[in-house]
Design an enzyme around this catalytic site. Structure first.
Site, PDB file in Angstrom:
ATOM      1  N   SER A  18       0.861  -1.179   0.000  1.00  0.00           N
ATOM      2  CA  SER A  18       0.000   0.000   0.000  1.00  0.00           C
ATOM      3  C   SER A  18       0.896   1.228   0.000  1.00  0.00           C
ATOM      4  CB  SER A  18      -0.932  -0.023   1.196  1.00  0.00           C
ATOM      5  OG  SER A  18      -0.171  -0.074   2.362  1.00  0.00           O
ATOM      6  N   LEU A  19       0.315   2.382   0.170  1.00  0.00           N
ATOM      7  CA  LEU A  19       1.087   3.626   0.122  1.00  0.00           C
ATOM      8  C   LEU A  19       0.978   4.345   1.448  1.00  0.00           C
ATOM      9  CD1 LEU A  19      -0.156   4.927  -3.346  1.00  0.00           C
ATOM     10  CD2 LEU A  19       2.164   4.179  -2.816  1.00  0.00           C
ATOM     11  N   GLU A  50       0.033  11.114 -10.431  1.00  0.00           N
ATOM     12  CA  GLU A  50      -1.105  10.392 -11.013  1.00  0.00           C
ATOM     13  C   GLU A  50      -2.317  10.596 -10.120  1.00  0.00           C
ATOM     14  OE1 GLU A  50       0.010   6.255 -11.356  1.00  0.00           O
ATOM     15  OE2 GLU A  50       1.970   6.807 -12.169  1.00  0.00           O
ATOM     16  N   LYS A  52      -5.226   9.423  -7.792  1.00  0.00           N
ATOM     17  CA  LYS A  52      -5.408   8.235  -6.953  1.00  0.00           C
ATOM     18  C   LYS A  52      -6.821   7.725  -7.202  1.00  0.00           C
ATOM     19  CE  LYS A  52      -4.468   6.297  -2.429  1.00  0.00           C
ATOM     20  NZ  LYS A  52      -5.607   5.407  -2.377  1.00  0.00           N
ATOM     21  N   ASP A  54     -10.064   5.605  -7.070  1.00  0.00           N
ATOM     22  CA  ASP A  54     -10.680   4.943  -5.924  1.00  0.00           C
ATOM     23  C   ASP A  54     -11.362   3.643  -6.342  1.00  0.00           C
ATOM     24  OD1 ASP A  54     -11.358   4.489  -3.355  1.00  0.00           O
ATOM     25  OD2 ASP A  54     -12.894   6.037  -3.219  1.00  0.00           O
ATOM     26  N   ARG A  78      -5.696  -8.050  -5.224  1.00  0.00           N
ATOM     27  CA  ARG A  78      -4.620  -7.810  -4.272  1.00  0.00           C
ATOM     28  C   ARG A  78      -4.632  -8.873  -3.162  1.00  0.00           C
ATOM     29  NH1 ARG A  78      -3.904  -5.110   0.484  1.00  0.00           N
ATOM     30  NH2 ARG A  78      -1.859  -4.163   0.738  1.00  0.00           N
ATOM     31  N   GLU A 120      -5.649  -0.260 -11.499  1.00  0.00           N
ATOM     32  CA  GLU A 120      -6.839  -0.134 -10.659  1.00  0.00           C
ATOM     33  C   GLU A 120      -8.084  -0.492 -11.459  1.00  0.00           C
ATOM     34  OE1 GLU A 120      -5.910   0.692  -7.665  1.00  0.00           O
ATOM     35  OE2 GLU A 120      -7.591   1.614  -6.593  1.00  0.00           O
ATOM     36  N   TYR A 170      -7.537   0.833 -15.241  1.00  0.00           N
ATOM     37  CA  TYR A 170      -6.480   1.792 -15.560  1.00  0.00           C
ATOM     38  C   TYR A 170      -5.144   1.195 -15.136  1.00  0.00           C
ATOM     39  CZ  TYR A 170      -9.889   5.477 -16.432  1.00  0.00           C
ATOM     40  OH  TYR A 170     -10.896   6.226 -16.949  1.00  0.00           O
ATOM     41  N   LYS A 241       4.983   9.529  -7.488  1.00  0.00           N
ATOM     42  CA  LYS A 241       5.990   8.468  -7.563  1.00  0.00           C
ATOM     43  C   LYS A 241       7.309   9.036  -8.072  1.00  0.00           C
ATOM     44  CE  LYS A 241       2.344   5.206  -8.794  1.00  0.00           C
ATOM     45  NZ  LYS A 241       1.651   4.501  -9.876  1.00  0.00           N
ATOM     46  N   LYS A 265      -3.921  12.468   0.158  1.00  0.00           N
ATOM     47  CA  LYS A 265      -5.354  12.185   0.241  1.00  0.00           C
ATOM     48  C   LYS A 265      -6.164  13.472   0.323  1.00  0.00           C
ATOM     49  CE  LYS A 265      -6.939   8.383   1.201  1.00  0.00           C
ATOM     50  NZ  LYS A 265      -6.645   7.162   1.922  1.00  0.00           N
ATOM     51  N   CYS A 360     -45.565  -1.587  12.671  1.00  0.00           N
ATOM     52  CA  CYS A 360     -45.287  -1.093  11.331  1.00  0.00           C
ATOM     53  C   CYS A 360     -45.916   0.291  11.189  1.00  0.00           C
ATOM     54  CB  CYS A 360     -45.862  -2.040  10.292  1.00  0.00           C
ATOM     55  SG  CYS A 360     -45.808  -1.347   8.621  1.00  0.00           S
ATOM     56  N   CYS A 363     -49.091  -0.181   8.609  1.00  0.00           N
ATOM     57  CA  CYS A 363     -50.279  -1.027   8.832  1.00  0.00           C
ATOM     58  C   CYS A 363     -50.451  -1.407  10.296  1.00  0.00           C
ATOM     59  CB  CYS A 363     -50.200  -2.278   7.967  1.00  0.00           C
ATOM     60  SG  CYS A 363     -48.906  -3.400   8.501  1.00  0.00           S
ATOM     61  N   CYS A 378     -41.852  -5.899   8.825  1.00  0.00           N
ATOM     62  CA  CYS A 378     -43.300  -5.983   8.902  1.00  0.00           C
ATOM     63  C   CYS A 378     -43.652  -7.287   8.198  1.00  0.00           C
ATOM     64  CB  CYS A 378     -43.949  -4.803   8.189  1.00  0.00           C
ATOM     65  SG  CYS A 378     -45.720  -5.039   8.006  1.00  0.00           S
ATOM     66  N   CYS A 383     -49.427  -5.578   3.887  1.00  0.00           N
ATOM     67  CA  CYS A 383     -49.103  -4.210   4.308  1.00  0.00           C
ATOM     68  C   CYS A 383     -49.073  -3.304   3.080  1.00  0.00           C
ATOM     69  CB  CYS A 383     -47.754  -4.181   5.014  1.00  0.00           C
ATOM     70  SG  CYS A 383     -47.170  -2.509   5.330  1.00  0.00           S
TER      71      CYS A 383
HETATM   72  S1  IVH Z   1       0.638   2.732  -6.946  1.00  0.00           S
HETATM   73  C1  IVH Z   1       3.073   0.284  -3.817  1.00  0.00           C
HETATM   74  N1  IVH Z   1      -0.899   4.374  -8.337  1.00  0.00           N
HETATM   75  O1  IVH Z   1      -4.066   3.136  -3.903  1.00  0.00           O
HETATM   76  C2  IVH Z   1       2.360   0.955  -4.922  1.00  0.00           C
HETATM   77  N2  IVH Z   1      -1.852   3.106  -6.569  1.00  0.00           N
HETATM   78  O2  IVH Z   1      -3.271   3.391  -1.128  1.00  0.00           O
HETATM   79  C3  IVH Z   1       0.912   1.156  -4.724  1.00  0.00           C
HETATM   80  N3  IVH Z   1      -4.242   3.465  -6.235  1.00  0.00           N
HETATM   81  O3  IVH Z   1      -3.416  -0.270  -3.374  1.00  0.00           O
HETATM   82  C4  IVH Z   1       0.173   1.338  -5.951  1.00  0.00           C
HETATM   83  N4  IVH Z   1      -4.499   4.920  -7.868  1.00  0.00           N
HETATM   84  O4  IVH Z   1      -5.191   0.339  -5.134  1.00  0.00           O
HETATM   85  C5  IVH Z   1      -0.821   3.472  -7.336  1.00  0.00           C
HETATM   86  N5  IVH Z   1      -2.184   5.829  -9.614  1.00  0.00           N
HETATM   87  C6  IVH Z   1      -2.084   4.942  -8.635  1.00  0.00           C
HETATM   88  C7  IVH Z   1      -3.201   4.574  -7.846  1.00  0.00           C
HETATM   89  C8  IVH Z   1      -3.034   3.651  -6.816  1.00  0.00           C
HETATM   90  C9  IVH Z   1      -5.090   4.254  -6.892  1.00  0.00           C
HETATM   91  C10 IVH Z   1      -4.590   2.614  -5.089  1.00  0.00           C
HETATM   92  C11 IVH Z   1      -4.069   1.194  -5.178  1.00  0.00           C
HETATM   93  C12 IVH Z   1      -3.246   1.001  -3.932  1.00  0.00           C
HETATM   94  C13 IVH Z   1      -3.772   2.067  -3.031  1.00  0.00           C
HETATM   95  C14 IVH Z   1      -2.737   2.468  -2.006  1.00  0.00           C
END
Ligand code: IVH
Length: 648
Positions: A18-19, A50, A52, A54, A78, A120, A170, A241, A265, A360, A363, A378, A383
C-alpha cells in the site's frame, strides 16, 4: 481484502503494497525532503503525479503465445497483498483489458511478450448508478459506493454479470514477469512504463504528469481537486511516484509501503448538520429502514437532506439522538452516511432518543426481528407499504417492464392523490410521523399485484392527469407484460434472495411454475447456485396461501407460466472432485464449471470420499494425499474423457 471461498488463491510476483499517506502540504514537503536526503545531492529528481483512483488494485499477467503476441494469462486481486485471488474469467470481460497484445504493438512499446501490469479496476459513476437502480428494482440493498461495487463485482462468481457491469481498468505499473526480475520495473522510468502501456493498448489515465519539483506537485494536486467532480469516476487523492527506477531501488521500502511513492489524500467531502428526526421506511420485503431527516446541507455539489442510518445496530453504534449535530459524508455514495455525532462547545447534544417503532408505521402490525438478523420486518403480507414497493418492483424495467407504471401511477392506483404524494416527502423540521399515515384509501383501485391486470379504461380515467391516450398506453403495456418469460414473473413475485440469476435457474430447471411450487428443499438445493438458505425462502414463499393464490390468479390471467427446460447433463452426478496444480489448458474456474455443470461437486480437501483428484503441473500435498488414500488421479485429458458422451 480477505480472500473468499470460490477463487483460487495465487501468490503475487512481489507483494502488492500500500502507500503511505500525506494529508497536507507540510507532510508532502517532509516526504520530498526525505527522498532528497536519501539520494545523492547531485541527483536530479523527477516525480510522476497520477490521480489516486478509488477502486481496487489488480495484477495482470501476460505470457507469449506461439504467434509472438502477448496473451492475458491471469488476473489477480490484491488479496492480502502477498496472495491474491484468481479472477481471470471476470477480468476477461473488462473491455479496457486487452486479451492479446499484437507483436507489432509490443515492438512499438518496447515490451517483451511476457510482462505484468498492475493497475486499478473501478466502476464509473454512471455504471454504478445504473447498477444500483437495478439492485433496488430487485429488492436488493444498493451498493454503498463505486469502490465497494467494483470490489463485489470483480469477485462475483458469474462472468456474465461482470460483463454487464462495465468495469474499467487503468494500468499504472509495467513489471517484469519472468526469472529473477519478476515484479521489478520493466523500463527505466515510471513515465516510460505508462507510455509503453498506452502504446500497447492499455488504458492509462490521461492526467498523469511528470514534474521536477514539489511545487509543481502541489499545483497538480490543486488542479486534480478542481477536476474531481467532472471526471465521471471517483478519485480520493493524488499518487506521487519517483520517476527513475534506479532511484526507487535506492529508496527502497519500509515495512508496508515504498519510500519512493506517497498518496496525497483529499479531505472527504463532509459537512455538519442537525438531525431533525428519523423516518422509518418499509421496503418490499417488509424490512424497516431508518432514514435520517437532516437540516439541508451543501456537500460536494449537492444539497443533502437525507442520510441512511441502516439499522438499529448502526444507531446504537453511533449513539445518535434527535437534535444532535452530525458529521455527514458523501463519497461516491448514492445515499449519504452519518459518520459520527459532533459533540463540542458549538454543537450541543440532542436529547431525544431514537425509538424504533414496535408497530409497522403503515399497517400497525407488530414488527418482528428474527434471531440473528439486525433488521426489523413488517410480516404483514398485505401491508400497503409493501404492496406499493411490490408494485414498483413488479413493473420495473428489469422485471415485467411495464412502462407508465412508475412511482406516481402506483401511488395513484393505491388511492393517493398527487397532492398527497407531494406532502409525504417530509422535511427535517416537519413532524416525521406524517409520512407513516399514507395508507391506501377507499379509492384504491389495486389491492394485489394481480389487480393491475383487471384495471379498466374507465377506472384509469377517474385518476388525476390521465387522459384517453395515457390510459390506452398503460393498458396495452400491462397486456404486453403477460408475454414476459417465466423467470421475469418469478422475479416479479419478489421472493426474498431470488434475484435474476436464481429466477433464471428455477425457470430453466423446472420449466413450469407448478413444479417450482411443488419442489422441496433438497430438490431446490440440488440446483446450481441455490444454497440452503435461498431454497428455504423459496419453499416457504410457496407454502404461503396468499402467494399461491397470487400465482393462481396470474395463471388465470394468462401470464407466462412455462419456460424451456435446459437439459443439463448428469454425467458426474454424485461424484466429488478435488483440483490441484495447473492444468495445461483449463483454468481452475473453467474445470470447476465443467464438473459442476455435469452434476459433479468440487471440494477443496482430499478425503476417502473423494472420487477423483484432477492433478496438473506442480500439484502439491493434495496429490500426495490422494496417492496415499488410493484415490484415482486424472490429468486434464482424463477429465475430458470422463465428461465426453462416449464415456457415459
Ligand atoms: S501505486 C506500492 N498508483 O491506492 C504501490 N496506486 O493506497 C501502490 N491506487 O493499493 C500502488 N491509484 O489500489 C498506485 N495511480 C495509482 C493509484 C493507486 C489508486 C490505489 C491502489 C493502492 C492504493 C494504495
Amino acid at each position: 481484502g480477505k480472500p473468499r471461498e470460490g477463487f483460487v488463491k495465487t501468490p503475487h510476483s512481489r507483494p502488492m503494497l500500500s502507500l503511505d499517506n500525506a494529508y497536507n502540504e507540510a507532510e508532502l514537503r517532509a516526504w520530498d525532503q526525505r527522498v532528497r536526503d536519501a539520494l545523492p545531492s547531485t541527483d536530479q529528481i523527477r516525480y510522476v503525479c497520477e490521480l489516486k483512483l478509488d477502486g481496487l488494485s489488480l495484477a495482470l499477467h501476460y505470457a507469449p503465445a506461439p504467434d509472438g503476441s502477448a496473451r492475458l494469462l491471469r488476473g489477480l486481486t490484491r488479496g492480502d497483498g502477498t496472495i491474491g485471488e484468481d479472477v481471470t474469467s471476470n477480468v476477461r470481460t473488462i473491455r479496457s483489458v486487452p486479451l492479446r497484445v499484437a507483436p507489432a504493438k509490443l515492438k512499438d512499446a518496447g515490451m517483451p511478450a511476457s510482462f505484468e501490469v498492475r493497475g486499478e479496476v473501478m466502476l464509473p459513476q454512471a455504471a454504478f448508478l445504473k447498477m444500483n437502480e437495478q439492485r433496488v428494482a430487485q429488492g436488493l440493498a444498493p451498493a454503498v459506493n463505486p469502490r465497494n461495487a467494483a470490489a463485489g463485482t470483480i469477485r462475483t462468481l458469474e462472468p456474465n454479470i461482470v460483463a454487464q457491469r462495465r468495469l474499467d481498468f487503468y494500468a499504472y505499473f509495467l513489471l517484469h514477469d519472468e526469472g529473477e526480475k519478476a515484479g521489478e520495473f520493466l523500463l527505466p522510468t515510471q513515465s516510460e512504463g505508462l507510455e509503453a502501456l498506452r502504446t500497447a493498448g492499455f488504458r492509462v489515465n490521461t492526467h498523469a504528469t511528470t514534474v521536477d519539483s514539489i511545487d509543481q506537485v502541489l499545483a497538480f494536486i490543486a488542479k486534480a481537486d478542481t477536476l474531481r467532480d467532472s471526471l465521471g469516476y471517483e478519485i480520493d487523492g493524488v499518487v506521487i511516484k519517483v520517476d527513475a527506477s534506479a532511484q526507487q531501488r535506492r529508496l527502497g521500502f519500509t515495512g508496508k509501503a515504498p519510500r519512493w511513492a506517497i498518496a496525497y489524500k483529499f479531505a472527504a467531502r463532509a459537512g455538519i448538520t442537525q438531525l431533525g428526526g428519523v423516518l422509518f421506511q418499509v421496503g418490499r420485503t417488509g424490512k424497516l429502514t431508518p432514514v435520517a431527516a437532516l437540516a439541508p446541507v451543501f456537500i460536494g455539489g449537492t444539497t443533502v437532506t437525507r442520510a441512511t442510518l441502516h439499522n438499529a445496530d448502526e444507531i446504537a453504534r453511533l449513539g445518535v439522538r434527535i437534535g444532535d449535530f452530525v458529521q455527514v459524508e458523501r463519497g461516491g455514495d448514492v445515499i449519504p452516511k452519518i459518520i459520527s455525532v459532533v459533540d463540542d462547545a458549538k454543537h450541543p447534544r440532542g436529547t431525544e432518543e431514537i425509538v424504533f417503532p414496535t408497530l409497522c408505521p403503515r399497517c400497525k402490525t407488530l414488527l418482528v426481528r428474527e434471531e440473528g438478523e439486525v433488521d426489523y420486518r413488517c410480516v404483514n403480507a398485505s401491508c400497503p407499504a409493501r404492496l406499493e414497493e411490490e408494485l414498483r418492483h413488479f413493473a420495473s424495467r428489469s422485471v415485467m417492464n411495464i412502462e407508465g407504471l412508475g412511482e406516481v401511477m402506483v401511488a395513484q392506483l393505491l388511492g393517493h392523490t398527487i397532492a398527497e404524494q407531494a406532502t409525504t416527502e417530509p422535511n427535517a423540521d416537519e413532524d416525521i410521523e406524517a409520512e407513516s399515515e399514507a395508507a391506501p384509501t377507499a379509492k384504491a383501485l389495486v389491492h394485489s399485484i394481480a389487480d393491475i391486470y383487471q384495471l379498466t379504461k374507465e377506472q384509469l380515467l377517474t385518476l388525476e392527469r390521465i387522459g384517453e391516450k395515457t390510459a390506452d398506453n398503460l393498458l396495452a403495456q400491462i397486456e404486453n407484460s403477460k408475454a414476459a418469460p417465466l423467470n421475469r414473473v418469478l422475479l416479479g413475485l419478489g421472493i426474498r434472495h431470488v434475484g435474476e440469476r436464481t429466477a433464471q435457474a428455477l425457470a430453466e430447471h423446472f420449466g413450469n411454475i407448478d413444479d417450482i411450487i411443488a419442489a422441496d428443499i433438497p430438490t431446490l438445493t440440488a440446483i446450481n447456485d441455490i444454497g440452503p438458505k435461498v431454497a428455504e425462502t423459496i419453499h416457504e414463499f410457496f407454502l404461503n396461501d396468499r402467494n399461491r393464490a397470487l400465482v393462481d390468479r396470474f395463471k388465470k390471467l394468462g401470464l407466462t407460466m412455462t419456460a424451456e427446460k435446459r437439459v443439463t447433463t448428469t454425467t458426474l452426478e454424485g461424484l466429488t472432485f478435488v483440483l490441484t496444480g495447473t492444468l495445461p489448458t483449463l483454468t481452475r474456474e473453467a474445470a470447476k464449471e465443467m464438473i459442476e455443470s455435469a452434476g459433479g461437486r468440487v471440494s477443496g480437501t482430499v478425503s476417502k470420499k473423494t472420487n477423483y483428484v484432477v492433478a496438473g503441473e506442480e500439484a502439491g500435498s493434495k496429490l500426495d494425499k490422494a496417492q496415499s488414500l488410493g484415490v484415482p488421479i486424472l490429468d486434464e485429458p482424463g477429465l475430458r474423457a470422463l465428461l465426453a458422451p462416449s464415456a457415459q
